[in-house]
Design a protein around this motif. Structure first.
Motif, PDB file in Angstrom:
ATOM      1  N   ALA A  43       0.817  -1.214   0.000  1.00 45.60           N
ATOM      2  CA  ALA A  43       0.000   0.000   0.000  1.00 45.60           C
ATOM      3  C   ALA A  43       0.851   1.265   0.000  1.00 45.60           C
ATOM      4  O   ALA A  43       0.528   2.252  -0.678  1.00 45.60           O
ATOM      5  CB  ALA A  43      -0.933  -0.008   1.214  1.00 45.60           C
ATOM      6  N   GLU A  44       1.957   1.272   0.747  1.00 45.32           N
ATOM      7  CA  GLU A  44       2.802   2.466   0.821  1.00 45.32           C
ATOM      8  C   GLU A  44       3.485   2.747  -0.509  1.00 45.32           C
ATOM      9  O   GLU A  44       3.593   3.905  -0.935  1.00 45.32           O
ATOM     10  CB  GLU A  44       3.844   2.308   1.932  1.00 45.32           C
ATOM     11  CG  GLU A  44       3.248   2.319   3.337  1.00 45.32           C
ATOM     12  CD  GLU A  44       4.313   2.255   4.413  1.00 45.32           C
ATOM     13  OE1 GLU A  44       5.517   2.257   4.056  1.00 45.32           O
ATOM     14  OE2 GLU A  44       3.946   2.204   5.602  1.00 45.32           O
ATOM     15  N   VAL A  45       3.937   1.686  -1.187  1.00 45.58           N
ATOM     16  CA  VAL A  45       4.589   1.880  -2.482  1.00 45.58           C
ATOM     17  C   VAL A  45       3.567   2.329  -3.524  1.00 45.58           C
ATOM     18  O   VAL A  45       3.856   3.197  -4.365  1.00 45.58           O
ATOM     19  CB  VAL A  45       5.314   0.599  -2.936  1.00 45.58           C
ATOM     20  CG1 VAL A  45       5.945   0.785  -4.313  1.00 45.58           C
ATOM     21  CG2 VAL A  45       6.379   0.202  -1.917  1.00 45.58           C
ATOM     22  N   LEU A  46       2.370   1.767  -3.480  1.00 49.99           N
ATOM     23  CA  LEU A  46       1.306   2.208  -4.395  1.00 49.99           C
ATOM     24  C   LEU A  46       1.026   3.698  -4.199  1.00 49.99           C
ATOM     25  O   LEU A  46       0.879   4.443  -5.174  1.00 49.99           O
ATOM     26  CB  LEU A  46       0.025   1.400  -4.154  1.00 49.99           C
ATOM     27  CG  LEU A  46       0.006  -0.038  -4.671  1.00 49.99           C
ATOM     28  CD1 LEU A  46      -1.221  -0.776  -4.128  1.00 49.99           C
ATOM     29  CD2 LEU A  46       0.003  -0.088  -6.199  1.00 49.99           C
ATOM     30  N   ALA A  47       0.950   4.119  -2.940  1.00 52.45           N
ATOM     31  CA  ALA A  47       0.696   5.537  -2.656  1.00 52.45           C
ATOM     32  C   ALA A  47       1.852   6.405  -3.146  1.00 52.45           C
ATOM     33  O   ALA A  47       1.631   7.477  -3.726  1.00 52.45           O
ATOM     34  CB  ALA A  47       0.467   5.728  -1.158  1.00 52.45           C
ATOM     35  N   ALA A  48       3.086   5.927  -2.932  1.00 54.66           N
ATOM     36  CA  ALA A  48       4.256   6.687  -3.373  1.00 54.66           C
ATOM     37  C   ALA A  48       4.300   6.817  -4.890  1.00 54.66           C
ATOM     38  O   ALA A  48       4.742   7.841  -5.426  1.00 54.66           O
ATOM     39  CB  ALA A  48       5.537   6.024  -2.860  1.00 54.66           C
ATOM     40  N   GLU A  49       3.847   5.783  -5.580  1.00 56.37           N
ATOM     41  CA  GLU A  49       3.815   5.799  -7.050  1.00 56.37           C
ATOM     42  C   GLU A  49       2.535   6.461  -7.579  1.00 56.37           C
ATOM     43  O   GLU A  49       2.346   6.569  -8.786  1.00 56.37           O
ATOM     44  CB  GLU A  49       3.916   4.375  -7.591  1.00 56.37           C
ATOM     45  CG  GLU A  49       5.248   3.693  -7.341  1.00 56.37           C
ATOM     46  CD  GLU A  49       6.328   4.166  -8.298  1.00 56.37           C
ATOM     47  OE1 GLU A  49       5.998   4.795  -9.326  1.00 56.37           O
ATOM     48  OE2 GLU A  49       7.522   3.893  -8.021  1.00 56.37           O
TER      49      GLU A  49
END
Length: 322
Positions: free
Chosen positions: A133-139
């Motif tokens: 979820a954090e990487v999706l948000a960062a991307e």
């Protein structure tokens, strides 16, 4: 079993309307034919029976619905070959597929290339192993997840094992790839079940989903912790590796083993009392659920993007009995 696959009725209605439109066009003498969407299924290792079953389920579904879509099936040779899976996504983007349904080998590393796929206009559906979820948000990307609650499934298996152990007993856990969300969730589910029953987890190590590595690690665990009464494996391949380790240590009668995936070899091992339980996340239907939701978004790109929880069930000798 609760109903946890929403949107399928909508899919039937949408595809029904599409069929009616096509029939109407043919009746008016139009010569053009509606282009079928191409959906790419990208999985982890096809050497793992779970993913070969997933591929077979997807192919069967396409064969039952040949007029609705074309299917391209891909997989990697090794669960850890993340770079090859990234390459497969890039190849599918280049071949102009309409949608990618993917069981990512890594929850973080696949996000950037999937963002590029979405930017290229490809519908992306995440199955089996949830993207981070954090990487999706960062991307700055939203990708719906279609799959089971791995933590809940692992806790069901852990609770079943705990009922056969006593407070204070010692167990070990064989983890999956630590950067995979499903591996993390299964570890957490196992640990919660053991904590609630006051059972000690004396060791947990990653065998990266692999049978041979699980055999080696489990053998070491049994040697270092002779008091161990059970081994919890985060997938069935590792559970089979633990079976071999327990046999090699001469402890088949006093060390219990549980797994996760319900592959046929483990079903047989359960019937033979070599493994006491596993979890069935219905791999043959998991890709189908992903494909169905991809078709909804292909038909209506503005449809709400929502996660879909799919079934996961406890499998024991009793449930396998005719």
């Amino acid at each position: 079993m609760k109903q946890i696959v929403p949107g399928l009725l909508l899919l039937v209605l949408l595809l029904g309307c599409k069929s009616e439109d096509s029939s109407s066009t043919a009746g008016n003498g139009a010569s053009s034919e509606v282009k079928k969407p191409r959906i790419a299924l990208i999985m982890k290792s096809l050497a793992n029976e779970f993913f070969s079953n997933m591929a077979d389920g997807a192919k069967s579904y396409q064969a039952e619905n040949p007029d609705q879509f074309d299917l391209v099936v891909n997989g990697i040779k090794d669960e850890r070959d993340i770079s090859r899976q990234v390459s497969l996504v890039e190849e599918m983007i280049a071949s102009n597929v309409d949608a990618i349904v993917i069981a990512p080998a890594d929850s973080k590393a696949l996000v950037p290339v999937l963002r590029r796929a979405k930017k290229a206009g490809v519908i992306v559906i995440n199955i089996d192993n949830r993207l981070d979820a954090e990487v999706l948000a960062a991307e700055n990307v939203v990708i719906p997840f279609v799959g089971p609650d791995n933590k809940a499934g692992a806790k069901k298996v852990g609770d079943y094992l705990a009922n056969k152990l006593a407070s204070g007993d010692a167990v070990c856990i064989l983890e999956g790839v630590r950067t995979s969300f499903n591996g993390q969730q299964r570890l957490t589910g196992f640990q919660e079940a053991m904590d609630e029953a006051q059972i000690k987890v004396v060791d947990h190590q990653s065998a990266e989903w692999e049978m041979s590595k699980a055999n080696t690690i489990a053998s070491s665990m049994l040697s270092e912790h002779p008091e161990v009464k059970a081994i919890l494996a985060a997938n069935d391949s590792m559970a089979l590796g633990a079976v071999a380790a327990v046999k090699g240590a001469g402890r088949s009668d006093d060390v219990m083993i549980v797994g996760f995936d319900n592959i046929s070899a483990v079903q047989q091992a359960i019937k033979e009392d070599k493994i006491i339980a596993t979890a069935d996340q219905h791999g043959d239907q998991l890709a189908v659920y992903g494909i169905q939701n991809a078709l909804i978004l292909i038909e209506n790109p503005d449809a709400a993007v929502e996660d879909v929880e799919t079934p996961v069930d406890l499998i024991t000798k009793e449930s396998l009995s005719p």
